[in-house]
Design an enzyme around this catalytic site. Structure first.
Site, PDB file in Angstrom:
ATOM      1  N   GLN A  86       0.830  -1.208   0.000  1.00  0.00           N
ATOM      2  CA  GLN A  86       0.000   0.000   0.000  1.00  0.00           C
ATOM      3  C   GLN A  86       0.864   1.258   0.000  1.00  0.00           C
ATOM      4  O   GLN A  86       1.906   1.306   0.642  1.00  0.00           O
ATOM      5  CB  GLN A  86      -0.939  -0.007   1.204  1.00  0.00           C
ATOM      6  CG  GLN A  86      -2.086  -0.979   1.022  1.00  0.00           C
ATOM      7  CD  GLN A  86      -3.115  -0.895   2.135  1.00  0.00           C
ATOM      8  OE1 GLN A  86      -3.496  -1.906   2.684  1.00  0.00           O
ATOM      9  NE2 GLN A  86      -3.564   0.295   2.455  1.00  0.00           N
ATOM     10  N   SER A  93       4.663  -6.319   2.651  1.00  0.00           N
ATOM     11  CA  SER A  93       3.325  -6.406   3.238  1.00  0.00           C
ATOM     12  C   SER A  93       2.342  -7.038   2.243  1.00  0.00           C
ATOM     13  O   SER A  93       2.486  -8.206   1.901  1.00  0.00           O
ATOM     14  CB  SER A  93       2.866  -5.021   3.692  1.00  0.00           C
ATOM     15  OG  SER A  93       1.666  -5.091   4.411  1.00  0.00           O
ATOM     16  N   LEU A  94       1.382  -6.273   1.744  1.00  0.00           N
ATOM     17  CA  LEU A  94       0.446  -6.787   0.744  1.00  0.00           C
ATOM     18  C   LEU A  94       1.173  -7.446  -0.427  1.00  0.00           C
ATOM     19  O   LEU A  94       0.712  -8.444  -0.992  1.00  0.00           O
ATOM     20  CB  LEU A  94      -0.420  -5.640   0.214  1.00  0.00           C
ATOM     21  CG  LEU A  94      -1.188  -5.938  -1.075  1.00  0.00           C
ATOM     22  CD1 LEU A  94      -2.394  -6.783  -0.771  1.00  0.00           C
ATOM     23  CD2 LEU A  94      -1.563  -4.673  -1.803  1.00  0.00           C
ATOM     24  N   ARG A 108      -8.994  -9.114   3.572  1.00  0.00           N
ATOM     25  CA  ARG A 108      -7.938  -8.613   4.473  1.00  0.00           C
ATOM     26  C   ARG A 108      -8.096  -7.107   4.684  1.00  0.00           C
ATOM     27  O   ARG A 108      -8.029  -6.607   5.805  1.00  0.00           O
ATOM     28  CB  ARG A 108      -6.569  -8.928   3.864  1.00  0.00           C
ATOM     29  CG  ARG A 108      -5.343  -8.465   4.661  1.00  0.00           C
ATOM     30  CD  ARG A 108      -4.094  -8.872   3.881  1.00  0.00           C
ATOM     31  NE  ARG A 108      -2.836  -8.575   4.559  1.00  0.00           N
ATOM     32  CZ  ARG A 108      -2.083  -7.496   4.327  1.00  0.00           C
ATOM     33  NH1 ARG A 108      -2.491  -6.591   3.442  1.00  0.00           N
ATOM     34  NH2 ARG A 108      -0.933  -7.332   4.976  1.00  0.00           N
ATOM     35  N   HIS A 130       0.318  -3.556  10.930  1.00  0.00           N
ATOM     36  CA  HIS A 130       1.501  -4.206  11.508  1.00  0.00           C
ATOM     37  C   HIS A 130       1.764  -3.827  12.964  1.00  0.00           C
ATOM     38  O   HIS A 130       2.893  -3.602  13.373  1.00  0.00           O
ATOM     39  CB  HIS A 130       2.736  -3.944  10.640  1.00  0.00           C
ATOM     40  CG  HIS A 130       2.528  -4.321   9.207  1.00  0.00           C
ATOM     41  ND1 HIS A 130       2.352  -5.628   8.810  1.00  0.00           N
ATOM     42  CD2 HIS A 130       2.427  -3.574   8.090  1.00  0.00           C
ATOM     43  CE1 HIS A 130       2.168  -5.662   7.502  1.00  0.00           C
ATOM     44  NE2 HIS A 130       2.189  -4.430   7.041  1.00  0.00           N
ATOM     45  N   GLN A 179       1.868 -11.678   9.874  1.00  0.00           N
ATOM     46  CA  GLN A 179       2.291 -10.481   9.139  1.00  0.00           C
ATOM     47  C   GLN A 179       1.397  -9.281   9.444  1.00  0.00           C
ATOM     48  O   GLN A 179       1.836  -8.138   9.423  1.00  0.00           O
ATOM     49  CB  GLN A 179       2.271 -10.785   7.634  1.00  0.00           C
ATOM     50  CG  GLN A 179       2.826  -9.680   6.759  1.00  0.00           C
ATOM     51  CD  GLN A 179       2.090  -9.587   5.439  1.00  0.00           C
ATOM     52  OE1 GLN A 179       0.881  -9.401   5.404  1.00  0.00           O
ATOM     53  NE2 GLN A 179       2.818  -9.716   4.351  1.00  0.00           N
TER      54      GLN A 179
END
Length: 318
Positions: A12, A93-94, A118, A204, A253
């Site tokens: 993102q 991440s993503l 998610r 996170h 994660q």
């Protein structure tokens, strides 16, 4: 498969209205990929990406499938038009979901379904205005961890490092009040920059644990396979070896920090000398430059970058 070449996939923050427009005009695979995603989502994802408004695209529930579709479309174009084959993959991440799709560990449509859920779980985990994130530049890991500790004023307040993005650039996440105090403390302690990030979700950190529990239920009924190309994960900075290890890594994660510096260093230890950022924007390329200046880097965010990549491959194989 080229062991000294790795592909990395952005998370993102790399999205923008109008992204991939020039590439879509040249390659039908872009629209084809977005059509597949739209069929899963029940709305026209390509239209949102091209027309916005930016406020809609920036909603976590929309950003995540948009970035997965964009990065995967670029991957498909590269695989269809060249012999480029990386030896390792990683995602921020993503972006780790994109890496798993590209490694044939996760079906693309399942991936779209997962990241849309998610995004929704993350959005619903924290009430609007309660959480925040901030970037701190110019202080080391120990100093930032100490600042987080100093900024917390009650037992139920959450604040911790969320992304170790590059040398001297760390993102923190937690309750908004604690983040604001941390920004003040960081400036007092000599940070070059300490600034809040305009995000709708404090990713996170422990505030994401409710989202992680919901995600775990969905991951349990999603089919995963062992990746055909090794994928280094964010949480343990280790190569995924099995379907169960993937599920476990993706759950943790959500509420543990992205160890991006260590992930890039792990690629180096595996012998990587070239990294291609496969996706919109050039965020990861900028971070990687500050981690190791000797790496050869390429981007794919526009037609110019793709053309340069194909040219490099033809010269390499000549």
């Amino acid at each position: 498969m080229t062991n000294n070449l790795a592909f990395v996939f952005p998370g993102q923050g790399s999205q923008s209205v109008g992204m991939l427009a020039d590439t879509a005009a040249q390659f039908g695979l872009v629209r084809e990929t977005f059509s597949e995603a739209s069929a899963v989502l029940g709305y026209d994802l390509w239209k949102m990406v091209q027309e916005g408004p930016v406020e809609e695209l920036d909603k976590t529930v929309h950003t995540q499938p948009a970035l997965l579709a964009a990065s995967y479309a670029l991957w498909r174009i590269i695989r269809a038009n060249s012999s480029i084959q990386p030896g390792l993959l990683a995602g921020h991440s993503l972006g780790e979901y994109t890496a798993l799709v590209c490694a044939n560990a996760l079906d693309f449509k399942d991936g779209i379904r997962l990241v849309a859920a998610r995004g929704m779980f993350m959005q619903e985990a924290v009430a609007p205005g309660l959480g925040a994130m901030a970037a701190i530049i110019g202080l080391d890991e120990a100093a930032v961890k100490n600042i987080c500790h100093q900024a917390v004023q009650s037992a139920d307040e959450v604040l911790s490092p969320a992304n170790f993005n590059s040398i001297g650039q760390i993102v923190i996440a937690g309750h908004k009040s604690a983040v604001e105090r941390a920004i003040t403390i960081a400036k007092e302690q000599g940070a070059k920059l300490a600034v809040s990030i305009p995000v709708s979700v404090p990713s996170h950190c422990k505030l994401m644990e409710p989202a992680a529990q919901r995600l775990a239920e969905l991951l349990a009924v999603t089919t995963f396979k062992t990746p055909e190309i090794p994928v280094i994960n964010n949480v343990d900075v280790a190569i995924y070896r099995s379907a169960d290890s993937i599920r476990d890594g993706l759950v943790r994660q959500l509420y543990l920090p992205v160890r991006w510096v260590e992930s890039v260093q792990a690629l180096l230890k595996e012998g990587v000398t070239q990294i291609v950022e496969c996706g919109p924007g050039k965020v990861l390329t900028g971070l990687i430059k500050r981690i190791d200046k000797n790496l050869q880097l390429a981007t794919t965010s526009d037609l110019t970058g793709l053309t340069a990549l194909f040219k490099l491959e033809s010269e390499r194989s000549a």
